[in-house]
Design a protein around this motif. Structure first.
Motif, mmCIF file in Angstrom:
data_model
loop_
_atom_site.group_PDB
_atom_site.id
_atom_site.type_symbol
_atom_site.label_atom_id
_atom_site.label_comp_id
_atom_site.label_asym_id
_atom_site.label_seq_id
_atom_site.Cartn_x
_atom_site.Cartn_y
_atom_site.Cartn_z
ATOM 1 N N LEU A 1 1.014 -1.616 -0.745
ATOM 2 C CA LEU A 1 0.172 0.126 0.168
ATOM 3 C C LEU A 1 0.675 0.540 -0.180
ATOM 4 C CD1 LEU A 1 -2.850 -0.777 2.662
ATOM 5 C CD2 LEU A 1 -3.125 -1.457 0.032
ATOM 6 N N ALA A 2 1.809 1.159 0.593
ATOM 7 C CA ALA A 2 2.326 2.450 1.236
ATOM 8 C C ALA A 2 3.318 2.762 -0.810
ATOM 9 C CB ALA A 2 4.079 2.607 1.766
ATOM 10 N N VAL A 3 3.657 1.528 -1.288
ATOM 11 C CA VAL A 3 4.026 1.811 -2.577
ATOM 12 C C VAL A 3 3.967 2.922 -3.408
ATOM 13 C CG1 VAL A 3 3.631 -0.257 -3.805
ATOM 14 C CG2 VAL A 3 5.561 1.374 -4.154
ATOM 15 N N ARG A 4 2.082 2.939 -3.430
ATOM 16 C CA ARG A 4 1.117 3.474 -4.299
ATOM 17 C C ARG A 4 1.344 4.713 -4.321
ATOM 18 N NH1 ARG A 4 0.446 -1.823 -5.039
ATOM 19 N NH2 ARG A 4 -1.207 -2.860 -6.405
ATOM 20 N N PHE A 5 1.752 5.383 -2.517
ATOM 21 C CA PHE A 5 1.754 6.737 -2.895
ATOM 22 C C PHE A 5 2.744 7.711 -3.639
ATOM 23 C CE2 PHE A 5 0.828 5.092 2.088
ATOM 24 C CZ PHE A 5 -0.491 5.614 1.523
ATOM 25 N N MET A 6 3.257 6.924 -3.829
ATOM 26 C CA MET A 6 4.791 7.032 -5.010
ATOM 27 C C MET A 6 4.717 6.938 -6.520
ATOM 28 S SD MET A 6 8.575 5.135 -2.804
ATOM 29 C CE MET A 6 8.119 3.824 -2.850
ATOM 30 N N THR A 7 3.325 6.924 -6.306
ATOM 31 C CA THR A 7 2.645 6.503 -8.127
ATOM 32 C C THR A 7 2.086 7.684 -8.619
ATOM 33 O OG1 THR A 7 0.716 5.970 -7.412
ATOM 34 C CG2 THR A 7 3.032 3.977 -7.664
ATOM 35 N N VAL A 8 2.079 8.558 -7.533
ATOM 36 C CA VAL A 8 1.520 9.916 -8.452
ATOM 37 C C VAL A 8 2.482 10.878 -8.698
ATOM 38 C CG1 VAL A 8 -0.849 8.949 -7.327
ATOM 39 C CG2 VAL A 8 0.836 10.497 -5.926
ATOM 40 N N GLU A 9 1.695 12.175 -9.340
ATOM 41 C CA GLU A 9 2.808 13.128 -9.150
ATOM 42 C C GLU A 9 3.202 14.399 -8.231
ATOM 43 O OE1 GLU A 9 3.080 14.276 -13.746
ATOM 44 O OE2 GLU A 9 1.094 14.461 -13.276
ATOM 45 N N ASN A 10 1.737 14.868 -7.371
ATOM 46 C CA ASN A 10 1.465 15.748 -6.574
ATOM 47 C C ASN A 10 1.190 15.593 -5.067
ATOM 48 O OD1 ASN A 10 -0.932 16.015 -7.442
ATOM 49 N ND2 ASN A 10 0.401 17.541 -9.255
ATOM 50 N N ASP A 11 1.196 16.615 -4.490
ATOM 51 C CA ASP A 11 -0.249 16.240 -3.056
ATOM 52 C C ASP A 11 -1.498 16.252 -3.516
ATOM 53 O OD1 ASP A 11 2.553 15.223 -1.437
ATOM 54 O OD2 ASP A 11 2.565 17.455 -0.901
ATOM 55 N N LYS A 12 -1.538 17.228 -4.531
ATOM 56 C CA LYS A 12 -2.838 17.282 -4.276
ATOM 57 C C LYS A 12 -3.226 15.764 -5.497
ATOM 58 C CE LYS A 12 -5.603 20.405 -8.033
ATOM 59 N NZ LYS A 12 -5.821 20.932 -9.098
ATOM 60 N N ALA A 13 -3.203 15.069 -6.091
ATOM 61 C CA ALA A 13 -3.763 13.745 -6.625
ATOM 62 C C ALA A 13 -3.910 12.937 -5.244
ATOM 63 C CB ALA A 13 -2.443 13.390 -7.614
ATOM 64 N N LEU A 14 -3.430 12.986 -4.466
ATOM 65 C CA LEU A 14 -3.323 12.303 -2.976
ATOM 66 C C LEU A 14 -4.308 12.887 -2.414
ATOM 67 C CD1 LEU A 14 -0.168 11.840 -1.359
ATOM 68 C CD2 LEU A 14 -1.167 10.114 -2.485
ATOM 69 N N ASN A 15 -4.749 13.753 -2.256
ATOM 70 C CA ASN A 15 -5.999 14.246 -1.422
ATOM 71 C C ASN A 15 -6.788 14.161 -2.331
ATOM 72 O OD1 ASN A 15 -4.575 16.040 0.918
ATOM 73 N ND2 ASN A 15 -4.201 18.249 -0.591
ATOM 74 N N ARG A 16 -7.525 14.394 -3.821
ATOM 75 C CA ARG A 16 -8.297 13.842 -4.354
ATOM 76 C C ARG A 16 -9.117 12.567 -4.136
ATOM 77 N NH1 ARG A 16 -6.647 15.953 -10.324
ATOM 78 N NH2 ARG A 16 -9.086 15.163 -10.996
ATOM 79 N N ALA A 17 -7.363 11.455 -4.204
ATOM 80 C CA ALA A 17 -8.095 10.067 -4.076
ATOM 81 C C ALA A 17 -8.911 10.119 -2.447
ATOM 82 C CB ALA A 17 -6.601 8.948 -4.411
ATOM 83 N N VAL A 18 -8.782 10.777 -1.033
ATOM 84 C CA VAL A 18 -9.531 9.927 -0.005
ATOM 85 C C VAL A 18 -10.572 10.481 -0.725
ATOM 86 C CG1 VAL A 18 -10.025 11.257 1.505
ATOM 87 C CG2 VAL A 18 -6.847 11.371 0.899
ATOM 88 N N PHE A 19 -11.613 11.254 -1.507
ATOM 89 C CA PHE A 19 -12.450 10.874 -1.654
ATOM 90 C C PHE A 19 -13.719 9.986 -2.099
ATOM 91 C CE2 PHE A 19 -11.516 15.791 -1.041
ATOM 92 C CZ PHE A 19 -12.552 15.883 -0.014
ATOM 93 N N VAL A 20 -12.789 9.250 -2.713
ATOM 94 C CA VAL A 20 -12.797 7.767 -3.601
ATOM 95 C C VAL A 20 -12.679 7.670 -2.708
ATOM 96 C CG1 VAL A 20 -12.446 6.929 -5.574
ATOM 97 C CG2 VAL A 20 -11.864 9.310 -5.788
#
Length: 528
Positions: free
Chosen positions: A269-288
């Motif tokens: 699971l942790a390695v998946r955080f390294m697959t996106v370009e920026n922090d904004k993408a992680l924030n958006r992912a929370v809502f899904v």
């Protein structure tokens, strides 16, 4: 009931064609090592969220923990709460952002490599890779069991053959397409899972006469709790077990806390955080990710508990009795008995998706841990080039071990084995992972000490104290003539509550007693 319909073959064929197409797409997009390891660091946030959720929620959650809820009741819904708060919000917003940024700065492509480069230690990377390679097959094995058990009860397929079918399908696209293929197929499988669980919940309430009637009927069954469970603290399927009793400790420490906290240190699971370009993408992912996890776990645990009402009405038995004592069969038996035939086919695809999404991530993580982290960095000291082929070989080896475990592990093992692996990861990795992300003063020596102490203390507690594992293993009995070295409440306290705090204390003490990292290295890791 065994499903036999011409439509089944068509649906499964279409599903597999789409899966293999996405696997082929991933293969074509895999041009270099970053593509194979971390999907090129350009994954869309919604694909990240669905892939993360589908990896997190496997057949161990739906079949294993749903079955555990059938036995222990709706108190397991506290795990759903933990999964959303810790596994999604804290994981993405707090841990995910630091993991992504530090991983990109250090050019880390695996979870062990992130830890190894932060603490400038090949030993940490190699030992972490070996730990994953040795113990993750246990987790993969029980995911195979969950998927195969449903195929067995739904299609009447021999269990051994069902294990091989699942394994071959998943191995085909993981070995060739790397993490891009894994995440693309995960996203599709996650969508299947979401739709399937919504329908399962709705049909369950329709079958049991509505929301209120179903829950009132379950509450009214408290007098049917078997004497053996009542003696352990079971107070009914809509109540928490009596505080401090063995069942309470199992529910709270092993299932809720063991999995709820252990999720933060899951390498796949942790390695998946390294697959996106920026922090904004992680924030958006929370809502899904949040609604996805709520639907997956909330439905599984609710339906698992409510299956008691169905089995009581139709067979005059509680769920555990209807499944002949094997909690891993409660959900498959309920779905096959209570649901319309067409929906059983859809649910079969849902559970296949759950198994395949998690297995693909596990196989990829185990392969990279063995090929990249242990062999390349620890054994060869980084003196070899591209490790994709070695990683593929590592995947093949760990797949074989996982299949063997799926054949030999005992019944009712899914939920417990999941908690064992999550707890081991928490004790071994979480203290130094937290230090790597948030504490600049943590030293290489402190990280190594916490890794070793967390691993050893967790395994020691499992082997010699925690009765669920110590008694069947028999090692304590053979050496000391006692089933467990401690008695009373200690024998039902999960290792995560003992080993993880000890590892954290050791990390802090040793770090303060040793020389801090250089300012140059800290600047590299943490610069804005």
């Amino acid at each position: 009931m065994t499903v036999s319909t011409p439509l089944l073959g068509v649906i499964v064929l279409i599903y597999l064609m789409i899966i293999f197409y996405l696997g082929l797409l991933g293969y074509k997009k895999t041009k270099q090592i970053d593509d194979y390891m971390v999907a090129g660091r350009t994954i869309h946030p919604y694909i990240l969220a669905l892939s993360y959720g589908a990896t997190f929620i496997s057949t161990s959650a739906i079949v294993g923990f749903g079955g555990a809820a059938g036995a222990l009741g709706m108190g397991l819904l506290w795990l759903a709460v933990m999964n959303i708060i810790v596994g999604i919000f804290i994981a993405f917003v707090i841990f995910g952002k630091r993991t992504r940024s530090i991983g990109a700065r250090l050019n880390a492509v695996t979870f062990p490599e992130l830890l190894g480069k932060r603490f400038q230690s090949r030993f940490i990377q190699g030992f972490s890779g070996a730990l994953i390679g040795v113990f993750m097959p246990l987790y993969a094995g029980i995911v195979l069991i969950g998927g195969a058990r449903f195929l067995e009860t739904t299609l009447g397929v021999n269990y051994d053959i069902a294990v091989l079918i699942l394994t071959i399908i998943v191995a085909a696209y993981v070995i060739t397409g790397g993490l891009i293929a894994v995440m693309y197929t995960d996203a599709l499988q996650g969508a299947f899972m979401f739709i399937g669980m919504i329908i399962l919940l709705a049909l369950t309430y329709v079958k049991l006469g509505g929301v209120t009637a179903a829950h009132e009927a379950l509450t009214g069954m408290s007098n049917l709790v078997p004497e053996s469970l009542a003696a352990g603290g079971h107070l009914g399927w809509t109540a928490m077990p009596a505080f401090g009793t063995p069942i309470w400790w199992t529910l709270v420490s092993t299932l809720v806390l063991g999995v709820g906290i252990g999720v933060l240190a899951q390498p796949q699971l942790a390695v998946r955080f390294m697959t996106v370009e920026n922090d904004k993408a992680l924030n958006r992912a929370v809502f899904v990710g949040g609604p996805f996890i709520l639907m997956m776990t909330g439905v599984a645990f609710t339906v698992g508990a409510l299956s008691n009402v169905y089995f009581q009405k139709t067979q005059g038995l509680i769920a555990v009795a209807a499944a002949k004592g094997n909690t891993d069969l409660i959900m498959p038996e309920y779905i096959n008995g209570a649901m319309p035939e067409l929906f059983v086919v859809l649910l079969m695809l849902t559970l296949l998706a759950a198994a395949m999404s998690t297995l693909s991530s596990q196989f990829h993580t185990m392969g990279t841990a063995i090929g990249h982290d242990f062999y390349r960095e620890f054994i060869k000291k980084g003196d070899i080039g591209n490790t994709v082929n070695i990683t593929r070989l590592g995947i093949a080896v760990t797949i074989l071990v996982s299949v063997i475990l799926a054949y030999i592990l005992p019944i009712s093992i899914i939920a417990r084995a999941t908690a064992i692996f999550f707890g081991l990861c928490a004790a071994a990795f979480l203290p130094m992972y937290i230090g790597a992300l948030f504490w600049k003063r943590m030293t290489k020596e402190g990280a190594i000490a916490s890794l070793l102490v967390g691993t050893v203390s967790s395994l020691f507690w499992l082997t010699f104290v925690h009765a669920k594992e110590a008694v069947p293993l028999g090692i304590s009995k053979a050496i000391f003539g006692m089933d467990t070295l401690l008695t009373g409440t200690w024998t039902v306290v999960d290792p995560i509550l003992v080993a993880t705090p000890i590892a954290m204390i050791v990390a802090v003490v040793v770090s303060f007693a040793t020389k801090p990292p250089s300012e140059e290295h800290l600047e590299l890791c943490y610069r804005k």
